[in-house]
Design an enzyme around this catalytic site. Structure first.
Site, PDB file in Angstrom:
ATOM      1  N   ASP A 240       0.807  -1.225   0.000  1.00 51.81           N
ATOM      2  CA  ASP A 240       0.000   0.000   0.000  1.00 51.81           C
ATOM      3  C   ASP A 240       0.839   1.273   0.000  1.00 51.81           C
ATOM      4  O   ASP A 240       0.408   2.317   0.496  1.00 51.81           O
ATOM      5  CB  ASP A 240      -0.951   0.018   1.204  1.00 51.81           C
ATOM      6  CG  ASP A 240      -2.021  -1.053   1.109  1.00 51.81           C
ATOM      7  OD1 ASP A 240      -2.282  -1.525  -0.014  1.00 51.81           O
ATOM      8  OD2 ASP A 240      -2.580  -1.423   2.155  1.00 51.81           O
ATOM      9  N   GLU A 241       2.047   1.214  -0.560  1.00 49.96           N
ATOM     10  CA  GLU A 241       2.910   2.390  -0.598  1.00 49.96           C
ATOM     11  C   GLU A 241       3.376   2.721  -2.012  1.00 49.96           C
ATOM     12  O   GLU A 241       4.333   3.462  -2.197  1.00 49.96           O
ATOM     13  CB  GLU A 241       4.120   2.190   0.329  1.00 49.96           C
ATOM     14  CG  GLU A 241       3.744   2.106   1.799  1.00 49.96           C
ATOM     15  CD  GLU A 241       4.942   2.065   2.717  1.00 49.96           C
ATOM     16  OE1 GLU A 241       6.065   2.335   2.227  1.00 49.96           O
ATOM     17  OE2 GLU A 241       4.777   1.775   3.913  1.00 49.96           O
TER      18      GLU A 241
END
Length: 292
Positions: free
Chosen positions: A235-236
């Site tokens: 999620d980055e």
């Protein structure tokens, strides 16, 4: 997309390169000599990295150069300016594979937007880690459905099958439409730059189970969602699109979930549209997004 006249063929060109004088002038002259009429142009100079980014839409009028000629012209400029580029017809529909878990609201939204021609994609398959009867109320419109269950000890085999389906179908974009499985580093690397994920995003961030209930317990005033390219860092990845909605003390956890679904749908659909319309260009850990 631009509507084309019968005597013209439309293209989209995106590029990135080290910034220096003369890029726009050289490109405009080359397109003019190729018989192109530029219909839209957007550019950005990233002074921090010294990089230049551009998106151009243009028509080739009847009697102008062929697509092979165009690619040759762009290749010449690539050598001159150290460019990375993409060139496609405006009418091109990329092949898309959609991955989904139990929650189907993003899947249904993507299929609806595709059906009404709002999203100009070519869906080549739907992959789920839940059986087809989970989606008995969803019309797949004859898109191939693949049920690939996953357990801790079968993750490698399941991902190998996903990679095989993507390769066999010549998929160009993978969309994780609330696919609630963490991709391995190998799979994330294989899908680099061509896999979009959607997830809830709160301030503060709530991880794990029942995130909307966690948010409600903390009395948040905003909820949101983020669509991003998938990388090995969970999620980055480079962010493509985000949106938020205000929450009040009167909202229940169920209200947060309902509003969250709406945000997730619209953020994911916009991110997919930006990608297929070639409005996104990777810039390290960020994206340049030339919105419409």
């Amino acid at each position: 997309m631009t509507t084309l006249s019968p005597d013209a063929k439309g293209y989209i060109l995106t590029l990135s390169c080290p910034n220096r004088p003369g890029i726009v002038a050289a490109l405009s002259q080359a397109l003019f000599e190729a018989g192109a009429n530029i219909t839209e142009a957007q550019q950005f100079d990233d002074t921090g990295s010294g990089s230049f980014f551009m998106r151009i839409m243009f028509d080739i009028v009847k009697g102008g150069r062929t697509e092979a000629d165009l690619r040759g012209i762009v290749e010449t400029l690539t050598s001159q300016f150290q460019m990375k580029y993409r060139l496609n017809c405006q009418s091109y529909r990329p092949k898309v594979m959609i991955l989904v878990s139990k929650f189907d609201h993003c899947l249904v939204d993507l299929l609806y937007r595709w059906r009404i021609d709002e999203l100009q994609i070519n869906p080549v398959g739907i992959i789920a880690n839940h059986p087809e009867e989970t989606y008995r109320d969803v019309d797949f419109y004859d898109i191939p459905f693949h049920y690939l269950p996953i357990k801790k000890d079968t993750k490698a085999e399941q991902e190998a099958r996903i990679l095989s389906l993507v390769k066999e179908s010549e998929t160009e974009l993978v969309v994780l439409a609330r696919y609630m499985q963490i991709l391995s580093n190998d799979m994330a690397t294989a899908f680099s730059g061509r896999c979009i994920n959607i997830h809830h995003s709160f301030l503060p961030g709530f991880k794990g189970a029942r995130p909307y209930h966690q948010a409600w317990n903390r009395g948040v005033k905003l909820i949101g969602a983020t669509a991003h390219y998938v990388t090995s860092d969970l999620d980055e990845g480079p962010i493509i699109e985000q949106d938020v909605e205000r929450i009040s003390h009167a909202d229940s956890p169920e209200d947060l979930i309902r509003k969250g679904r709406d945000i997730e749908r619209r953020v994911l659909s916009r991110a997919v549209r930006y990608h297929i319309e070639m409005r996104t260009i990777l810039n390290g850990n960020k994206t340049i997004v030339f919105t419409s």
